[in-house]
Scaffold this motif. Structure first.
Motif, mmCIF file in Angstrom:
data_model
loop_
_atom_site.group_PDB
_atom_site.id
_atom_site.type_symbol
_atom_site.label_atom_id
_atom_site.label_comp_id
_atom_site.label_asym_id
_atom_site.label_seq_id
_atom_site.Cartn_x
_atom_site.Cartn_y
_atom_site.Cartn_z
ATOM 1 N N THR A 281 1.462 -2.585 56.641
ATOM 2 C CA THR A 281 2.787 -2.026 56.393
ATOM 3 C C THR A 281 2.936 -1.661 54.926
ATOM 4 O O THR A 281 2.661 -2.473 54.042
ATOM 5 N N ASP A 282 3.371 -0.440 54.672
ATOM 6 C CA ASP A 282 3.557 0.022 53.304
ATOM 7 C C ASP A 282 4.584 -0.849 52.587
ATOM 8 O O ASP A 282 5.606 -1.239 53.166
ATOM 9 N N ILE A 283 4.321 -1.151 51.329
ATOM 10 C CA ILE A 283 5.186 -2.061 50.592
ATOM 11 C C ILE A 283 6.607 -1.520 50.470
ATOM 12 O O ILE A 283 7.573 -2.285 50.409
ATOM 13 N N GLN A 284 6.760 -0.199 50.456
ATOM 14 C CA GLN A 284 8.102 0.371 50.384
ATOM 15 C C GLN A 284 8.911 -0.018 51.627
ATOM 16 O O GLN A 284 10.088 -0.387 51.530
ATOM 17 N N GLU A 285 8.271 0.055 52.797
ATOM 18 C CA GLU A 285 8.951 -0.324 54.034
ATOM 19 C C GLU A 285 9.225 -1.822 54.070
ATOM 20 O O GLU A 285 10.293 -2.266 54.516
ATOM 21 N N VAL A 286 8.263 -2.621 53.592
ATOM 22 C CA VAL A 286 8.468 -4.069 53.528
ATOM 23 C C VAL A 286 9.707 -4.390 52.705
ATOM 24 O O VAL A 286 10.558 -5.195 53.103
ATOM 25 N N MET A 287 9.832 -3.743 51.555
ATOM 26 C CA MET A 287 10.958 -4.022 50.672
ATOM 27 C C MET A 287 12.282 -3.550 51.262
ATOM 28 O O MET A 287 13.325 -4.174 51.050
ATOM 29 N N ARG A 288 12.256 -2.465 52.025
ATOM 30 C CA ARG A 288 13.496 -2.024 52.676
ATOM 31 C C ARG A 288 13.951 -3.052 53.709
ATOM 32 O O ARG A 288 15.150 -3.327 53.844
#
Length: 379
Positions: A315-322
């Motif tokens: 999972t892309d870190i941007q999606e994780v952070m969202r």
């Protein structure tokens, strides 16, 4: 050992459910990897984590030899530091008390929602309850107790028009519709629905992320198709279970089918259906700009939030952070050049943000919290 197999065996071990063969497999796996150095972890941190893991093991598991548990605990740490992490080592859930958190910490989300009735009245629902249901022209909590407002002790009758259930950032709630369909709302989500399905179909509208278990056994509704409308798309079902994610800050609207079958399509300005595509269990539709594509789904990952877990697999870190931003109700700030990283692992949603940050730091992700912000630094 494959990621999923290692994850399953480690979780069984921590639950005290490993067979002798499975324990031997874990020990063999560890022996194969013990020559590889652990990525940047101090001896003090390693010893502390070993003690925490051992202290959290179920009593039957503690009876095994110290040599074996040390190997398995080290394997857990190796997984954590390599990015294949299981971030909670206890074998049962532990509620987080807000008063026990430090000022720099943020409590996880919980049962929070508001209900808006057709007459405009808005009710803050009880955080100690898990959901509401429509029954006998009344709205009650799923444990049978009546809803109460601060100004009245009377139960609230369900209106004939539409109601709206909304979860804030950091909230989740459940709903049972008048036809018996069960609904789970993730954080920052909304569902608009009628008190009764009196027409030729059953239609609701959603934003955010919602899981449906559509009832097909009630003879009053068995022949009425169930429609979910969101962001210019529609899902048509009879009796099935599926997850739909339609957040405005995500690029795509996604439908993951768990069981049964559904059709996904687009809606024109006149609310007419078009471009219908059939989904089978284990498939996922990705919808964007009136275009629909179908691919194999990672069902476990897509619905894990409903079971109290974040599951990340490449999972892309941007999606994780969202996802973390919505659940912990914090603003995520990225500092430095654009960051590209993929995360693999499990995070239990009852963990405080401080603990989540500590775990992610083991993956060489530089981040910290300040006030209501989660700051991710790309050096």
């Amino acid at each position: 050992m494959k990621y999923q197999k290692a994850q399953e065996l480690l979780q069984k071990y921590l639950n005290g459910n490993c067979t002798e063969d499975e324990r031997q497999l874990l020990e063999q796996w560890y022996q194969q990897h013990q020559a590889s150095p652990l990525p940047v972890i101090s001896e003090a941190d390693k010893n502390r984590q070993l003690k925490e893991i051992y202290a959290s093991l179920p009593i039957p598991t503690r009876s095994i030899t110290r040599r074996l548990w040390l190997k398995i605990a080290a394997a857990v740490i190796l997984l954590a530091t390599a990015g294949l992490f299981i971030v909670r080592y206890t074998h049962k859930s532990v509620a987080v008390n807000q008063t026990m958190l430090t000022t720099a910490d943020v409590a996880p989300g919980g049962n929070r929602a508001t209900l808006k009735l057709a007459n405009g009245q808005t009710i803050d629902l009880d955080n100690e309850k898990t959901g509401i249901q429509l029954t006998n022209n009344h709205v009650v909590y799923t444990d049978g107790t009546n809803l109460r407002t601060s100004s009245s002790k009377n139960s609230i009758s369900a209106p004939e028009d539409y109601q709206t259930l909304t979860t804030p950032r950091g909230g989740q709630y459940q709903l049972i519709l008048s036809d018996g369909t069960k609904v789970w709302l993730n954080a920052a989500s909304t569902i608009k629905y009628p008190a009764h399905f009196n027409g030729i179909d059953r239609s609701v509208e959603i934003d955010g992320e919602v899981y449906f278990a559509v009832n097909s056994t009630n003879p009053l509704y068995a022949r009425k198709p169930f429609y979910v409308k969101t962001n210019g798309f529609v899902v048509m079902v009879m009796g099935t279970e599926f997850n739909i994610s339609s957040y405005l800050d995500e690029k795509n609207t996604c439908v993951t089918l768990v069981k049964g079958s559904v059709k996904v399509g687009t809606l024109d300005r006149a609310d007419n259906l078009a471009n219908l595509s059939l989904l089978h269990p284990g498939q996922k539709s990705i919808m964007h700009d009136q275009h629909i594509s179908i691919q194999k789904a990672n069902v476990e990952q897509d619905i894990s939030w409903k079971n109290g877990v974040f599951t990340f697999q490449n999972t892309d870190i941007q999606e994780v952070m969202r996802q973390l931003s919505r659940w912990y109700n914090v603003k995520v700030v990225f500092e430095g050049p654009p960051m590209h990283a993929e995360i693999n692992g499990i995070i239990y949603r009852d963990m405080s943000l401080k603990k989540v940050v500590e775990v992610l730091k083991h993956l060489d992700i530089n981040l910290y919290t300040t006030g209501n912000e989660l700051v991710v630094v790309n050096k």
